[in-house]
Design a protein around this motif. Sequence first.
Motif, PDB file in Angstrom:
ATOM      1  N   LEU A   1       3.153  13.768 103.851  1.00 26.43           N
ATOM      2  CA  LEU A   1       4.346  14.098 104.634  1.00 26.43           C
ATOM      3  C   LEU A   1       3.980  14.892 105.883  1.00 26.43           C
ATOM      4  O   LEU A   1       3.181  15.823 105.823  1.00 26.43           O
ATOM      5  CB  LEU A   1       5.328  14.906 103.786  1.00 26.43           C
ATOM      6  N   GLU A   2       4.576  14.518 107.011  1.00 27.49           N
ATOM      7  CA  GLU A   2       4.381  15.229 108.273  1.00 27.49           C
ATOM      8  C   GLU A   2       5.371  16.384 108.408  1.00 27.49           C
ATOM      9  O   GLU A   2       5.151  17.310 109.173  1.00 27.49           O
ATOM     10  CB  GLU A   2       4.571  14.269 109.452  1.00 27.49           C
ATOM     11  N   SER A   3       6.479  16.303 107.678  1.00 28.73           N
ATOM     12  CA  SER A   3       7.482  17.371 107.695  1.00 28.73           C
ATOM     13  C   SER A   3       8.133  17.459 106.317  1.00 28.73           C
ATOM     14  O   SER A   3       7.925  16.595 105.472  1.00 28.73           O
ATOM     15  CB  SER A   3       8.533  17.122 108.787  1.00 28.73           C
ATOM     16  N   ASP A   4       8.898  18.509 106.108  1.00 32.68           N
ATOM     17  CA  ASP A   4       9.573  18.705 104.821  1.00 32.68           C
ATOM     18  C   ASP A   4      10.514  17.534 104.544  1.00 32.68           C
ATOM     19  O   ASP A   4      11.101  16.959 105.470  1.00 32.68           O
ATOM     20  CB  ASP A   4      10.369  20.009 104.824  1.00 32.68           C
ATOM     21  N   TRP A   5      10.678  17.211 103.255  1.00 35.31           N
ATOM     22  CA  TRP A   5      11.519  16.087 102.865  1.00 35.31           C
ATOM     23  C   TRP A   5      12.080  16.343 101.476  1.00 35.31           C
ATOM     24  O   TRP A   5      11.394  16.872 100.595  1.00 35.31           O
ATOM     25  CB  TRP A   5      10.697  14.794 102.872  1.00 35.31           C
TER      26      TRP A   5
ATOM     27  N   VAL B   1      14.533  16.658  94.824  1.00 31.01           N
ATOM     28  CA  VAL B   1      13.296  17.441  94.757  1.00 31.01           C
ATOM     29  C   VAL B   1      12.763  17.635  96.174  1.00 31.01           C
ATOM     30  O   VAL B   1      12.570  16.671  96.917  1.00 31.01           O
ATOM     31  CB  VAL B   1      12.234  16.738  93.875  1.00 31.01           C
ATOM     32  N   SER B   2      12.533  18.894  96.557  1.00 34.16           N
ATOM     33  CA  SER B   2      12.015  19.211  97.888  1.00 34.16           C
ATOM     34  C   SER B   2      10.503  19.096  97.908  1.00 34.16           C
ATOM     35  O   SER B   2       9.820  19.514  96.968  1.00 34.16           O
ATOM     36  CB  SER B   2      12.417  20.627  98.290  1.00 34.16           C
TER      37      SER B   2
ATOM     38  N   GLU C   1       2.275  17.808 101.971  1.00 36.85           N
ATOM     39  CA  GLU C   1       2.207  17.371 100.575  1.00 36.85           C
ATOM     40  C   GLU C   1       2.089  15.848 100.524  1.00 36.85           C
ATOM     41  O   GLU C   1       2.612  15.144 101.381  1.00 36.85           O
ATOM     42  CB  GLU C   1       3.484  17.823  99.857  1.00 36.85           C
ATOM     43  N   SER C   2       1.393  15.326  99.529  1.00 36.75           N
ATOM     44  CA  SER C   2       1.298  13.884  99.331  1.00 36.75           C
ATOM     45  C   SER C   2       2.231  13.469  98.210  1.00 36.75           C
ATOM     46  O   SER C   2       2.314  14.146  97.183  1.00 36.75           O
ATOM     47  CB  SER C   2      -0.135  13.482  98.990  1.00 36.75           C
ATOM     48  N   VAL C   3       2.965  12.380  98.437  1.00 32.52           N
ATOM     49  CA  VAL C   3       3.931  11.897  97.456  1.00 32.52           C
ATOM     50  C   VAL C   3       3.781  10.396  97.269  1.00 32.52           C
ATOM     51  O   VAL C   3       3.290   9.694  98.148  1.00 32.52           O
ATOM     52  CB  VAL C   3       5.383  12.224  97.880  1.00 32.52           C
ATOM     53  N   ASP C   4       4.208   9.910  96.136  1.00 30.74           N
ATOM     54  CA  ASP C   4       4.182   8.490  95.807  1.00 30.74           C
ATOM     55  C   ASP C   4       5.583   7.931  96.046  1.00 30.74           C
ATOM     56  O   ASP C   4       6.545   8.420  95.452  1.00 30.74           O
ATOM     57  CB  ASP C   4       3.797   8.344  94.324  1.00 30.74           C
ATOM     58  N   VAL C   5       5.714   6.935  96.939  1.00 25.81           N
ATOM     59  CA  VAL C   5       7.023   6.367  97.255  1.00 25.81           C
ATOM     60  C   VAL C   5       6.970   4.848  97.212  1.00 25.81           C
ATOM     61  O   VAL C   5       5.908   4.254  97.333  1.00 25.81           O
ATOM     62  CB  VAL C   5       7.512   6.827  98.654  1.00 25.81           C
ATOM     63  N   ASP C   6       8.133   4.226  97.068  1.00 27.15           N
ATOM     64  CA  ASP C   6       8.191   2.761  97.096  1.00 27.15           C
ATOM     65  C   ASP C   6       8.250   2.290  98.552  1.00 27.15           C
ATOM     66  O   ASP C   6       8.384   3.086  99.482  1.00 27.15           O
ATOM     67  CB  ASP C   6       9.381   2.236  96.292  1.00 27.15           C
ATOM     68  N   ALA C   7       8.148   0.988  98.756  1.00 30.69           N
ATOM     69  CA  ALA C   7       8.088   0.421 100.106  1.00 30.69           C
ATOM     70  C   ALA C   7       9.343   0.724 100.932  1.00 30.69           C
ATOM     71  O   ALA C   7       9.246   1.029 102.126  1.00 30.69           O
ATOM     72  CB  ALA C   7       7.851  -1.081 100.028  1.00 30.69           C
ATOM     73  N   ALA C   8      10.505   0.653 100.314  1.00 31.05           N
ATOM     74  CA  ALA C   8      11.750   0.919 101.042  1.00 31.05           C
ATOM     75  C   ALA C   8      11.826   2.379 101.491  1.00 31.05           C
ATOM     76  O   ALA C   8      12.220   2.678 102.620  1.00 31.05           O
ATOM     77  CB  ALA C   8      12.954   0.566 100.172  1.00 31.05           C
TER      78      ALA C   8
END
Length: 70
Positions: free
Chosen positions: A6-10, A16-17, A22-29
Amino acid sequence: MVYVKLESDWTDGNGVSHAAGESVDVDAATLAALQADGIVSEPAGSKDGPDKWAGPGSPEKWAGPGSAGR
């Protein structure tokens, strides 16, 4: 699923913040939405990553026979 930094907070769809960096696992959409919002970006080496051709015909990277020894 794709693992992204992440380049910025999300805050994800579950509330969940996640902090920038931080690195996160996300789907394509979700990835597409994050990219559109500027929350993630392509890695610096993504255009020339390890999955790109580095053999004959790629003089900048080729270090085999016929190379200029670069």
